[in-house]
Design a protein around this motif. Structure first.
Motif, PDB file in Angstrom:
ATOM      1  N   UNK A   4       0.845  -1.196   0.000  1.00 59.73           N
ATOM      2  CA  UNK A   4       0.000   0.000   0.000  1.00 59.73           C
ATOM      3  C   UNK A   4       0.881   1.248   0.000  1.00 59.73           C
ATOM      4  N   UNK A   5       0.704   2.109  -1.020  1.00 62.18           N
ATOM      5  CA  UNK A   5       1.539   3.280  -1.204  1.00 62.18           C
ATOM      6  C   UNK A   5       0.898   4.569  -0.679  1.00 62.18           C
ATOM      7  N   UNK A   6      -0.320   4.502  -0.189  1.00 63.87           N
ATOM      8  CA  UNK A   6      -1.034   5.698   0.257  1.00 63.87           C
ATOM      9  C   UNK A   6      -0.503   6.276   1.554  1.00 63.87           C
ATOM     10  N   UNK A  51       4.327   3.915   3.333  1.00 62.13           N
ATOM     11  CA  UNK A  51       4.571   5.291   3.781  1.00 62.13           C
ATOM     12  C   UNK A  51       4.874   5.378   5.271  1.00 62.13           C
ATOM     13  N   UNK A  52       4.705   4.281   5.984  1.00 66.70           N
ATOM     14  CA  UNK A  52       4.966   4.264   7.423  1.00 66.70           C
ATOM     15  C   UNK A  52       6.161   3.386   7.780  1.00 66.70           C
ATOM     16  N   UNK A  53       6.920   2.980   6.779  1.00 70.31           N
ATOM     17  CA  UNK A  53       8.126   2.220   7.050  1.00 70.31           C
ATOM     18  C   UNK A  53       9.170   3.117   7.705  1.00 70.31           C
ATOM     19  N   UNK A  63      13.939   1.142  -2.676  1.00 68.35           N
ATOM     20  CA  UNK A  63      14.086   2.067  -1.553  1.00 68.35           C
ATOM     21  C   UNK A  63      13.756   3.502  -1.965  1.00 68.35           C
ATOM     22  N   UNK A  64      13.979   3.844  -3.253  1.00 66.88           N
ATOM     23  CA  UNK A  64      13.609   5.178  -3.717  1.00 66.88           C
ATOM     24  C   UNK A  64      12.097   5.378  -3.637  1.00 66.88           C
ATOM     25  N   UNK A 107       7.396   7.689  -0.674  1.00 68.53           N
ATOM     26  CA  UNK A 107       6.114   7.562   0.029  1.00 68.53           C
ATOM     27  C   UNK A 107       6.197   8.142   1.437  1.00 68.53           C
ATOM     28  N   UNK A 108       7.295   7.866   2.137  1.00 68.26           N
ATOM     29  CA  UNK A 108       7.464   8.384   3.496  1.00 68.26           C
ATOM     30  C   UNK A 108       7.574   9.900   3.483  1.00 68.26           C
ATOM     31  N   UNK A 109       8.379  10.437   2.557  1.00 69.32           N
ATOM     32  CA  UNK A 109       8.538  11.889   2.496  1.00 69.32           C
ATOM     33  C   UNK A 109       7.226  12.584   2.150  1.00 69.32           C
ATOM     34  N   UNK A 110       6.442  12.000   1.247  1.00 76.88           N
ATOM     35  CA  UNK A 110       5.173  12.602   0.877  1.00 76.88           C
ATOM     36  C   UNK A 110       4.197  12.605   2.055  1.00 76.88           C
TER      37      UNK A 110
END
Length: 274
Positions: free
Chosen positions: A130-132, A168-170, A183-184, A189-192
């Motif tokens: 999940x990328x959201x 996004x929560x990794x 990893x990119x 996702x995390x930065x967004x």
């Protein structure tokens, strides 16, 4: 198929990316599985068809071989950018499809040419990526079908909880340890998620990370990005990359020049309007 979905599939189907995710998610990031143990599979869904009535294939599926080249287990990765309340049923179907495929291979008198010999059933599992930005709670089959209304039947109904990863929560340190270009995508996702929470949408690509698969990685970032300058910077770099016969080592620093060049151009254009 959307551009975003297509580029996600392309990146995930690379053996080194696929192997790195298995190691990251299943083996606590230990290098247990190597790229040469990944044998990509194209297994059509049992019930999903496109508008031309052609079978739809899973996002990324592969047979993982043991060190001796024998089938060990099957992993299916499924991309999701939004919550889907029916996902446990879908994920269960993807896993079952892999078992049906194995059955068809085992009972066929003449089998298609495969780089391995399948003589028994092997474990199959599906992991939803999940990328959201919003965390998604993995739900079970029992929750979806409201089994409490027919509680007497519960002992006869096997439960199924989907394997879900909220990218996004990794943890950022763990993301940096991923042994592939994925990893990119995870870092993006995390930065967004964090920048959106802070009231701004900004992505600062890591300048020191080497890119192994330039086209697949940048195309995926371009498809994900809502930053027009970053998207155009990625495509502009790809055009230059394809025309350059000397494709040497590439890092995100190679793309940053185009990114900030586009940012500066947009800024100057806006200044000239006033």
């Amino acid at each position: 198929m959307s551009k975003k979905d297509l580029t996600q599939k392309t990146l995930l189907r690379l053996p080194d990316v696929f192997a790195s995710l298995i190691n990251f998610l299943i083996f606590d990031n230990c290098p247990v599985i190597h790229p040469d143990q990944i044998c990509p599979l194209d297994i059509p869904a049992q019930f999903d068809y496109d508008f031309s009535l052609n079978p739809v294939y899973r996002d990324a599926s592969a047979m993982v071989l043991d060190p001796n080249g024998h089938p060990s287990f099957i992993v299916n990765f499924e991309n999701q950018t939004a919550h889907d309340p029916t996902m446990p049923i879908r994920a269960m179907g993807y896993t079952d499809t892999a078992y049906f495929w194995q059955r068809s291979q085992l009972i066929k008198s003449s089998r298609p040419s495969l780089p391995f010999s399948l003589s028994r059933f092997v474990l199959s599992l599906t992991i939803v990526l999940h990328y959201g930005k919003d965390p998604w709670k993995a739900r079970s089959l029992h929750e979806i079908i409201h089994l409490e209304q027919t509680s007497l039947l519960k002992p006869f109904v096997s439960n199924y909880t989907m394997n879900l990863e909220n990218i996004a929560w990794w943890d950022e340190e763990r993301i940096a340890s991923i042994g592939s270009d994925f990893r990119f995508i995870a870092d993006y996702c995390v930065q967004m998620r964090k920048s959106s929470k802070a009231g701004r949408t900004r992505y600062d690509p890591p300048a020191g990370w080497k890119i192994e698969h330039v086209e697949e990685t940048l195309m995926t970032l371009a498809a994900f990005s809502k930053d027009e300058a970053l998207r155009e910077g990625c495509w502009k770099y790809l055009e230059k990359f394809k025309l350059n016969p000397k494709k040497g080592e590439t890092t995100m620093a190679s793309v940053l020049d185009h990114y900030f060049e586009k940012k500066e151009k947009l800024y100057l254009e806006r200044e000239q309007q006033y």
